[in-house]
Enzyme design. Structure first.
Site, short mmCIF file in Angstrom:
data_model
loop_
_atom_site.label_atom_id
_atom_site.label_comp_id
_atom_site.label_asym_id
_atom_site.label_seq_id
_atom_site.Cartn_x
_atom_site.Cartn_y
_atom_site.Cartn_z
N ARG A 173 0.81 -1.22 0.00
CA ARG A 173 0.00 0.00 0.00
C ARG A 173 0.85 1.27 0.00
O ARG A 173 0.47 2.28 0.59
CB ARG A 173 -0.96 0.03 1.20
CG ARG A 173 -1.91 -1.14 1.29
CD ARG A 173 -2.83 -1.25 0.07
NE ARG A 173 -3.80 -2.30 0.26
CZ ARG A 173 -3.60 -3.57 -0.09
NH1 ARG A 173 -2.47 -3.93 -0.68
NH2 ARG A 173 -4.54 -4.47 0.11
N SER A 225 -11.08 -0.18 2.40
CA SER A 225 -10.41 -0.34 3.69
C SER A 225 -9.87 1.01 4.17
O SER A 225 -9.20 1.71 3.42
CB SER A 225 -9.25 -1.33 3.57
OG SER A 225 -9.73 -2.61 3.25
N GLU A 295 -5.16 4.09 5.27
CA GLU A 295 -5.01 3.83 3.84
C GLU A 295 -5.68 4.96 3.06
O GLU A 295 -5.33 5.25 1.92
CB GLU A 295 -5.65 2.48 3.50
CG GLU A 295 -5.31 1.96 2.14
CD GLU A 295 -5.70 0.51 1.96
OE1 GLU A 295 -6.17 0.17 0.85
OE2 GLU A 295 -5.56 -0.29 2.90
#
Length: 303
Positions: A173, A225, A295
């Site tokens: 990520r 998320s 995120e």
């Protein structure tokens, strides 16, 4: 004439220009205040030209893909927002070039239909190819770094060049973009190397991922998320453990179905969603000494 007014006159030739455009219309959360200037472009060349014009005018620019993975402030975004819809695609054997505004999920599904393997895991991931590069999108054991060969970047000064994927330092990520090392460089185009596969088998695999995702994730307006998973435990498990599953603030809520999904259940504000995000981070740190890393990116005029 102000810098914004001069820039508006300059960039209007590159696409459709609007002023004071509400960004809630363009984000998966369904929240966000107005952009000073909102320009929709439909080619990588137009994206590059508009980005360069904003840099020359010393006006901040934000490149918007599908509006996922971001939380735009209620006060909106100052400067120029470029709505990137550059989607041209070319195929040479198993090598694919695609512009950065294309839907990642739709692209992955097309590749499965064409019998090109490497992206079946991505058929349900929101966002554009450009965003997938920035965050090294991934799911179910796969990630973009596995198939990305190189990207074409817009550089300061108006130049563009191809950069090898290895030079982006793609990690879970994250990338040199998320670490602030490539500030001012827009992703224009991507080149991927896929592998031959059986279309029927790839579509079966994609359908299995679709079913798994639908079973685990809530429907409705969210950014996917909210937190990255720390090494110690999945983020949802930590949020659940501190008693925040289902917690609300106004119309903002933490999903009952998946505690790492924060959702807009009506007319949530960005401030209410951010309060829940900050509160989850505070409680998890106090309970476990673990710092949850968002995120979701906080964008716009927050202060």
């Amino acid at each position: 004439m102000s810098a914004i007014e001069r820039l508006a006159a300059e960039v209007s030739r590159f696409g459709e220009l609007r002023t004071a455009e509400p960004l809630a219309r363009h984000t998966t959360f369904g929240v966000g205040g107005p952009a000073d200037l909102f320009l929709t472009v439909r080619s990588a060349d137009a994206l590059a030209a508009a980005s360069a014009a904003a840099a020359d005018a010393d006006v901040p620019v934000f490149i918007l893909g599908s509006g996922s993975n971001i939380l735009v402030a209620d006060a909106g975004i100052r400067g120029l927002v470029i709505d990137n819809r550059a989607r041209a695609e070319s195929l040479d054997g198993t090598t694919v070039r695609i512009e950065s505004g294309a839907s990642f999920a739709a692209f992955a599904r097309r590749m499965c239909r064409r019998g090109l393997d490497g992206l079946a895991w991505a058929v349900g991931i929101p966002g554009t190819l450009g965003g997938a590069v920035v965050y090294n999108a991934g799911a179910y054991g796969g990630c973009l770094a596995d198939v990305l060969r190189r990207v074409r970047l817009q550089l300061p000064g108006g130049r563009a060049e191809w950069v090898d994927a290895a030079d982006l330092h793609l990690v879970y990520r994250g990338s040199r973009f998320t670490r602030g090392e490539l500030r001012g460089r827009a992703v224009l185009e991507c080149e991927l190397e896929l592998a031959p596969g059986d279309p029927a088998e790839l579509l079966r695999r994609a359908a299995a991922y679709d079913a798994k995702r639908l079973a685990a994730q809530p429907r409705g307006r969210s950014a996917g998320s909210t937190f990255k998973n720390p090494p110690e435990a999945p983020a949802w498990k930590l949020i659940d453990a501190v008693g925040m599953r289902g917690m609300r603030r106004g119309d903002a809520a933490i999903s009952e179905k998946h505690a790492n999904f924060f959702v807009n259940e009506g007319n949530a504000t960005a401030a209410d969603l951010r309060w829940l995000i900050d509160e989850a981070r505070r409680r998890v740190f106090e309970a476990f000494g673990i710092t949850l890393e968002p995120e979701v990116e906080f964008v716009g005029a927050w202060t």
